[in-house]
Design a protein around this motif. Structure first.
Motif, short mmCIF file in Angstrom:
data_model
loop_
_atom_site.label_atom_id
_atom_site.label_comp_id
_atom_site.label_asym_id
_atom_site.label_seq_id
_atom_site.Cartn_x
_atom_site.Cartn_y
_atom_site.Cartn_z
N SER A 25 0.83 -1.21 0.00
CA SER A 25 0.00 0.00 0.00
C SER A 25 0.86 1.25 0.00
O SER A 25 0.60 2.21 -0.75
CB SER A 25 -0.92 0.01 1.22
N ASN A 26 1.87 1.27 0.87
CA ASN A 26 2.75 2.44 0.95
C ASN A 26 3.41 2.72 -0.41
O ASN A 26 3.50 3.87 -0.85
CB ASN A 26 3.83 2.22 2.00
N LEU B 255 11.24 6.37 -1.97
CA LEU B 255 9.87 6.89 -2.02
C LEU B 255 9.45 7.61 -0.74
O LEU B 255 8.44 8.30 -0.73
CB LEU B 255 8.88 5.74 -2.29
N ALA B 256 10.24 7.47 0.31
CA ALA B 256 9.91 8.10 1.61
C ALA B 256 9.63 9.59 1.49
O ALA B 256 8.71 10.11 2.15
CB ALA B 256 11.01 7.83 2.62
N GLN C 189 4.26 12.69 3.61
CA GLN C 189 4.42 13.85 4.50
C GLN C 189 5.12 13.43 5.78
O GLN C 189 5.94 14.15 6.31
CB GLN C 189 3.05 14.45 4.82
N THR C 190 4.74 12.26 6.28
CA THR C 190 5.41 11.68 7.44
C THR C 190 5.18 10.18 7.38
O THR C 190 4.37 9.68 6.60
CB THR C 190 4.87 12.25 8.76
N ILE C 191 5.92 9.45 8.19
CA ILE C 191 5.73 8.00 8.32
C ILE C 191 5.35 7.73 9.77
O ILE C 191 6.13 8.00 10.68
CB ILE C 191 7.01 7.22 7.96
N VAL C 192 4.15 7.22 9.99
CA VAL C 192 3.72 6.91 11.35
C VAL C 192 4.24 5.53 11.73
O VAL C 192 4.00 4.55 11.03
CB VAL C 192 2.18 6.94 11.46
N GLN D 27 16.99 3.19 10.66
CA GLN D 27 18.34 2.67 10.51
C GLN D 27 18.45 1.71 9.33
O GLN D 27 19.38 1.77 8.53
CB GLN D 27 18.77 1.97 11.80
N GLN D 28 17.47 0.81 9.19
CA GLN D 28 17.54 -0.19 8.14
C GLN D 28 17.41 0.43 6.76
O GLN D 28 18.10 0.02 5.81
CB GLN D 28 16.44 -1.25 8.33
N GLU D 29 16.54 1.44 6.64
CA GLU D 29 16.23 1.98 5.32
C GLU D 29 16.89 3.33 5.05
O GLU D 29 16.63 3.96 4.03
CB GLU D 29 14.71 2.06 5.17
N LYS D 30 17.72 3.76 6.01
CA LYS D 30 18.47 5.01 5.84
C LYS D 30 17.52 6.20 5.59
O LYS D 30 17.80 7.07 4.76
CB LYS D 30 19.47 4.90 4.68
#
Length: 342
Positions: free
Chosen positions: A59-60, A96-97, A101-104, A116-119
């Protein structure tokens, strides 16, 4: 409104959705379901939402990639610490981050791990803990016929109950739990293990129970709509999961005043106060499961119950809802302010 990228196998989830909420179900089987992509884009453009919140990798990814075509602000959600995420998935999340707008994240552990994992910069994340309905929990506790529930699953009046609630899948570490309970049961025959849930390991776990001569000590009750009735008869909840984000089962147990014996996973540090609301299993081995159950037997279960009922007030559904409401308002205001400037 809710858009499901594919139909969920569990009807219980649909039963929880209020009647006034529309649900559209698409036919995504993966990232290459191009017809489903087109249907989703049309649905977004026809609905004209103010905000899109997505959950889980598929979904993301989809709503982020479609962002240049729909221009609706996106808030992604991360629910767990995904140790086994593939490199290409990590790469996609990273690039894609910026389109979110933000990541909950549902816990600090999830935010820290994913960052950390996805920098992805840590300030890109907003932590909003899962919440639990305390009022509903109290209603369940006051209305459950405990004698009837115990009788229906063949428990004696003096039996103690260790409860597991969840999917019967490898992530939950149920083989270690059952083996550990077998070691514990040898000296504690008045204890029973009640397993609530279903999954593809069902038959395998029942065979293990038979092999360990635990048929009379373990109750498999399958998937249940009325899970709270089992919290009402439980002396403790036992969890041997290898990964969790912030376990809703842990929160439900806390809300019902059930002490939690669990492995150290995401969200655990916030929910389980060692020696007060529960105990930590440092490594999910059978020996450690037995050790923790023995430790619980030597502790004051009543004190842990009272501490759990007090600590649950930090995780109310009202507080979680308010945090999401404020986040949504901030996101929409931010979007309109940017549009006006442009």
């Amino acid at each position: 409104s809710i858009v499901a990228l594919r139909k969920c196998d569990t009807q219980t989830i649909y039963d929880l959705i209020p009647d006034d909420v529309t649900v559209d179900t698409l036919s995504f089987t993966g990232l290459f379901s191009f017809r489903a992509w087109v249907k989703l884009l049309r649905l977004i453009n026809n609905t004209k939402p103010d905000l899109i919140m997505s959950s889980l990798f598929l979904s993301n990814t989809v709503v982020r990639i479609l962002y240049p075509l729909h221009r609706v602000p996106v808030i992604a959600r991360e629910h767990n610490v995904y140790f086994h995420k593939r490199k290409w998935q990590i790469f996609l999340d990273r690039i894609l981050a910026p389109l979110s707008q933000t990541i909950v994240a549902v816990s600090n552990e999830v935010a820290d791990f994913t960052s950390q994992q996805e920098k992805i910069p840590r300030n890109k994340f907003t932590v909003i803990n899962n919440g639990v309905d305390i009022v509903k929990a109290d209603m369940h506790l006051s209305s459950v016929d405990r004698v009837k529930v115990r009788s229906e699953i063949g428990l004696a009046s003096n039996d103690k109950v260790a409860l597991f609630v969840g999917r019967l899948v490898p992530q939950k570490g149920l083989d270690s739990l059952i083996k550990g309970f077998a070691l514990f049961y040898k000296n504690n025959p008045n204890w029973k293990l009640v397993i609530v849930g279903d999954g593809h390991l069902d038959e395998q776990l029942k065979k293990l129970t038979d092999y360990l001569s635990l048929i009379s000590a373990v109750r498999f009750v399958g998937e249940q709509k009325n899970v709270p009735q089992y919290y009402a008869i439980a002396d403790c909840l036992v969890s041997t999961s290898t990964t969790e984000g912030m376990s809703n089962v842990h929160l439900e147990a806390l809300a019902h005043g059930v002490p939690i014996i669990t492995t150290r996973t995401g969200g655990t540090s916030a929910i389980v106060i060692e020696g007060e609301t529960g105990l930590i299993i440092e490594e999910p081995t059978p020996q450690n499961v037995r050790l923790s159950l023995n430790q619980f037997c030597n502790a004051s279960s009543q004190n842990m119950k009272q501490a759990s009922l007090k600590h649950r007030n930090h995780f109310t559904i009202e507080e979680t809802t308010e945090q999401y409401k404020l986040l949504f308002q901030k996101s929409v205001i931010q979007t309109y302010s940017t549009c006006e400037k442009n």
